[in-house]
Write an enzyme that holds these catalytic residues in place. Structure first.
Site, PDB file in Angstrom:
ATOM      1  N   PRO A 138       0.786  -1.238   0.000  1.00 35.81           N
ATOM      2  CA  PRO A 138       0.000   0.000   0.000  1.00 35.81           C
ATOM      3  C   PRO A 138       0.816   1.286   0.000  1.00 35.81           C
ATOM      4  O   PRO A 138       1.870   1.368   0.628  1.00 35.81           O
ATOM      5  CB  PRO A 138      -0.830  -0.105   1.285  1.00 35.81           C
ATOM      6  CG  PRO A 138      -0.165  -1.155   2.109  1.00 35.81           C
ATOM      7  CD  PRO A 138       0.500  -2.087   1.146  1.00 35.81           C
ATOM      8  N   ASN A 139       0.288   2.248  -0.727  1.00 32.86           N
ATOM      9  CA  ASN A 139       0.815   3.623  -0.820  1.00 32.86           C
ATOM     10  C   ASN A 139       2.053   3.768  -1.707  1.00 32.86           C
ATOM     11  O   ASN A 139       2.502   4.886  -1.950  1.00 32.86           O
ATOM     12  CB  ASN A 139       1.108   4.211   0.578  1.00 32.86           C
ATOM     13  CG  ASN A 139      -0.151   4.344   1.400  1.00 32.86           C
ATOM     14  OD1 ASN A 139      -1.087   5.025   0.990  1.00 32.86           O
ATOM     15  ND2 ASN A 139      -0.216   3.671   2.527  1.00 32.86           N
ATOM     16  N   ARG A 146       4.580  11.174  -2.275  1.00 31.41           N
ATOM     17  CA  ARG A 146       4.426  10.741  -0.883  1.00 31.41           C
ATOM     18  C   ARG A 146       5.710  10.998  -0.089  1.00 31.41           C
ATOM     19  O   ARG A 146       6.745  10.390  -0.356  1.00 31.41           O
ATOM     20  CB  ARG A 146       4.130   9.236  -0.885  1.00 31.41           C
ATOM     21  CG  ARG A 146       4.102   8.628   0.480  1.00 31.41           C
ATOM     22  CD  ARG A 146       4.129   7.116   0.406  1.00 31.41           C
ATOM     23  NE  ARG A 146       3.977   6.563   1.727  1.00 31.41           N
ATOM     24  CZ  ARG A 146       4.291   5.318   2.062  1.00 31.41           C
ATOM     25  NH1 ARG A 146       4.752   4.487   1.156  1.00 31.41           N
ATOM     26  NH2 ARG A 146       4.132   4.894   3.291  1.00 31.41           N
ATOM     27  N   TYR A 178      10.979   9.080   1.040  1.00 32.60           N
ATOM     28  CA  TYR A 178      10.956   8.074  -0.028  1.00 32.60           C
ATOM     29  C   TYR A 178      11.551   8.563  -1.347  1.00 32.60           C
ATOM     30  O   TYR A 178      11.634   7.790  -2.307  1.00 32.60           O
ATOM     31  CB  TYR A 178       9.519   7.585  -0.248  1.00 32.60           C
ATOM     32  CG  TYR A 178       8.949   6.916   0.989  1.00 32.60           C
ATOM     33  CD1 TYR A 178       9.470   5.704   1.444  1.00 32.60           C
ATOM     34  CD2 TYR A 178       7.909   7.500   1.713  1.00 32.60           C
ATOM     35  CE1 TYR A 178       8.976   5.101   2.593  1.00 32.60           C
ATOM     36  CE2 TYR A 178       7.406   6.908   2.859  1.00 32.60           C
ATOM     37  CZ  TYR A 178       7.934   5.707   3.293  1.00 32.60           C
ATOM     38  OH  TYR A 178       7.452   5.105   4.422  1.00 32.60           O
ATOM     39  N   ASN A 220       8.125  -5.466  -1.437  1.00 33.67           N
ATOM     40  CA  ASN A 220       8.059  -4.372  -0.457  1.00 33.67           C
ATOM     41  C   ASN A 220       6.646  -4.400   0.123  1.00 33.67           C
ATOM     42  O   ASN A 220       5.702  -3.915  -0.509  1.00 33.67           O
ATOM     43  CB  ASN A 220       8.349  -3.020  -1.102  1.00 33.67           C
ATOM     44  CG  ASN A 220       8.430  -1.909  -0.056  1.00 33.67           C
ATOM     45  OD1 ASN A 220       7.955  -2.082   1.071  1.00 33.67           O
ATOM     46  ND2 ASN A 220       9.015  -0.779  -0.424  1.00 33.67           N
ATOM     47  N   ALA A 278       3.371  -0.927   4.696  1.00 36.01           N
ATOM     48  CA  ALA A 278       2.906  -0.977   6.090  1.00 36.01           C
ATOM     49  C   ALA A 278       2.493  -2.389   6.523  1.00 36.01           C
ATOM     50  O   ALA A 278       2.551  -2.712   7.720  1.00 36.01           O
ATOM     51  CB  ALA A 278       1.745  -0.006   6.291  1.00 36.01           C
ATOM     52  N   GLU A 321      12.736  -9.371   0.981  1.00 33.87           N
ATOM     53  CA  GLU A 321      11.962  -8.237   1.517  1.00 33.87           C
ATOM     54  C   GLU A 321      12.788  -6.977   1.296  1.00 33.87           C
ATOM     55  O   GLU A 321      13.981  -6.960   1.635  1.00 33.87           O
ATOM     56  CB  GLU A 321      11.724  -8.474   3.013  1.00 33.87           C
ATOM     57  CG  GLU A 321      11.024  -7.317   3.718  1.00 33.87           C
ATOM     58  CD  GLU A 321      10.979  -7.491   5.243  1.00 33.87           C
ATOM     59  OE1 GLU A 321      11.343  -8.579   5.741  1.00 33.87           O
ATOM     60  OE2 GLU A 321      10.590  -6.520   5.916  1.00 33.87           O
ATOM     61  N   HIS A 331      12.896  -2.525   1.508  1.00 31.97           N
ATOM     62  CA  HIS A 331      12.333  -1.248   1.939  1.00 31.97           C
ATOM     63  C   HIS A 331      13.173  -0.122   1.374  1.00 31.97           C
ATOM     64  O   HIS A 331      14.411  -0.235   1.319  1.00 31.97           O
ATOM     65  CB  HIS A 331      12.301  -1.156   3.468  1.00 31.97           C
ATOM     66  CG  HIS A 331      11.473  -2.227   4.082  1.00 31.97           C
ATOM     67  ND1 HIS A 331      10.105  -2.191   4.087  1.00 31.97           N
ATOM     68  CD2 HIS A 331      11.822  -3.403   4.648  1.00 31.97           C
ATOM     69  CE1 HIS A 331       9.637  -3.284   4.655  1.00 31.97           C
ATOM     70  NE2 HIS A 331      10.659  -4.041   5.007  1.00 31.97           N
ATOM     71  N   ARG A 384      13.480   4.419  12.103  1.00 33.10           N
ATOM     72  CA  ARG A 384      12.278   5.263  12.124  1.00 33.10           C
ATOM     73  C   ARG A 384      11.429   4.974  13.370  1.00 33.10           C
ATOM     74  O   ARG A 384      11.954   4.526  14.388  1.00 33.10           O
ATOM     75  CB  ARG A 384      11.512   5.064  10.812  1.00 33.10           C
ATOM     76  CG  ARG A 384      12.359   5.466   9.581  1.00 33.10           C
ATOM     77  CD  ARG A 384      11.599   5.261   8.287  1.00 33.10           C
ATOM     78  NE  ARG A 384      10.406   6.103   8.244  1.00 33.10           N
ATOM     79  CZ  ARG A 384       9.395   5.908   7.382  1.00 33.10           C
ATOM     80  NH1 ARG A 384       9.449   4.905   6.516  1.00 33.10           N
ATOM     81  NH2 ARG A 384       8.353   6.706   7.393  1.00 33.10           N
TER      82      ARG A 384
HETATM   83  C1  DQA Z   1       8.444   1.027   3.523  1.00 35.65           C
HETATM   84  C2  DQA Z   1       8.604   1.222   5.046  1.00 35.65           C
HETATM   85  C3  DQA Z   1       7.299   0.969   5.755  1.00 35.65           C
HETATM   86  O1  DQA Z   1       7.452   1.179   7.148  1.00 35.65           O
HETATM   87  C4  DQA Z   1       6.224   1.905   5.247  1.00 35.65           C
HETATM   88  O2  DQA Z   1       4.987   1.590   5.854  1.00 35.65           O
HETATM   89  C5  DQA Z   1       6.102   1.935   3.775  1.00 35.65           C
HETATM   90  C6  DQA Z   1       7.323   1.872   2.962  1.00 35.65           C
HETATM   91  C7  DQA Z   1       9.725   1.408   2.759  1.00 35.65           C
HETATM   92  O3  DQA Z   1       9.845   1.002   1.592  1.00 35.65           O
HETATM   93  O4  DQA Z   1      10.586   2.116   3.294  1.00 35.65           O
HETATM   94  O5  DQA Z   1       5.020   2.088   3.218  1.00 35.65           O
HETATM   95  O6  DQA Z   1       8.185  -0.338   3.278  1.00 35.65           O
END
Ligand code: DQA
Length: 144
Positions: A8-9, A16, A21, A72, A75, A96, A98, A105
């Site tokens: 998501p997002n 964003r 990011y 990725n 959240a 995985e 990020h 964080r």
């Molecule tokens: C994320 C880190 C997560 O904590 C966050 O919720 C994201 C992006 C990252 O790519 O840094 O949506 O996965």
């Protein structure tokens, strides 16, 4: 074939929280992953969803097809046991990734419920996290 799956997002990259990011868009990310795959000799398919059930379905598809995955979970990383259980069914590598470094964080980001069933984790290198993950999977030499 390698699947690059995004939670998501992440479609909103570029607008964003660019301080966290970066300024590059999701389309930039998708192109980077496809180009990296081409250099490594693999077809890379990039997907994004805000929907947990769709992401679980894609992980079932990867498990059934023994397709390596760069994931990725966004959240969902921090609380989705459904995602963890789906990943646990895989036999091909799953990395995985990020963009940010969740360990640096907020406290709730320090827990990954999926890390224990991933092959490994790469975090904190911006979009390069995906490039590093694709190289790692390619090195494992299990792709078709
Ligand atoms: C994320 C880190 C997560 O904590 C966050 O919720 C994201 C992006 C990252 O790519 O840094 O949506 O996965």
């Amino acid at each position: 074939m390698i699947l690059v799956l995004n939670g998501p997002n992440l479609r909103r990259l570029g607008t964003r929280e660019p301080d966290v990011y970066g300024a590059e868009t999701f389309d930039d990310l998708a192109a980077l992953c496809r180009d990296t795959g081409r250099e490594l000799g693999h077809h890379v398919e990039v997907r994004q969803t805000d929907d947990e059930s769709e992401l679980v379905g894609w992980l079932h598809e990867a498990a059934d097809g023994r397709i390596p995955v760069v994931l990725n979970p966004a959240a969902f990383t921090h609380y989705s046991y459904a995602l963890r259980d789906a990943i646990a069914q895989r036999t091909a590598p799953l990395v995985e990734v990020h963009i940010s470094n969740p360990a640096a964080r907020e406290e709730f980001r320090h827990t990954s419920v999926v890390a224990g069933v991933a092959t490994g984790t790469i975090a904190g290198f911006g979009l390069q996290s995906y490039v590093l993950a694709l190289h790692a999977i390619s090195e494992m030499n299990t792709t078709s």
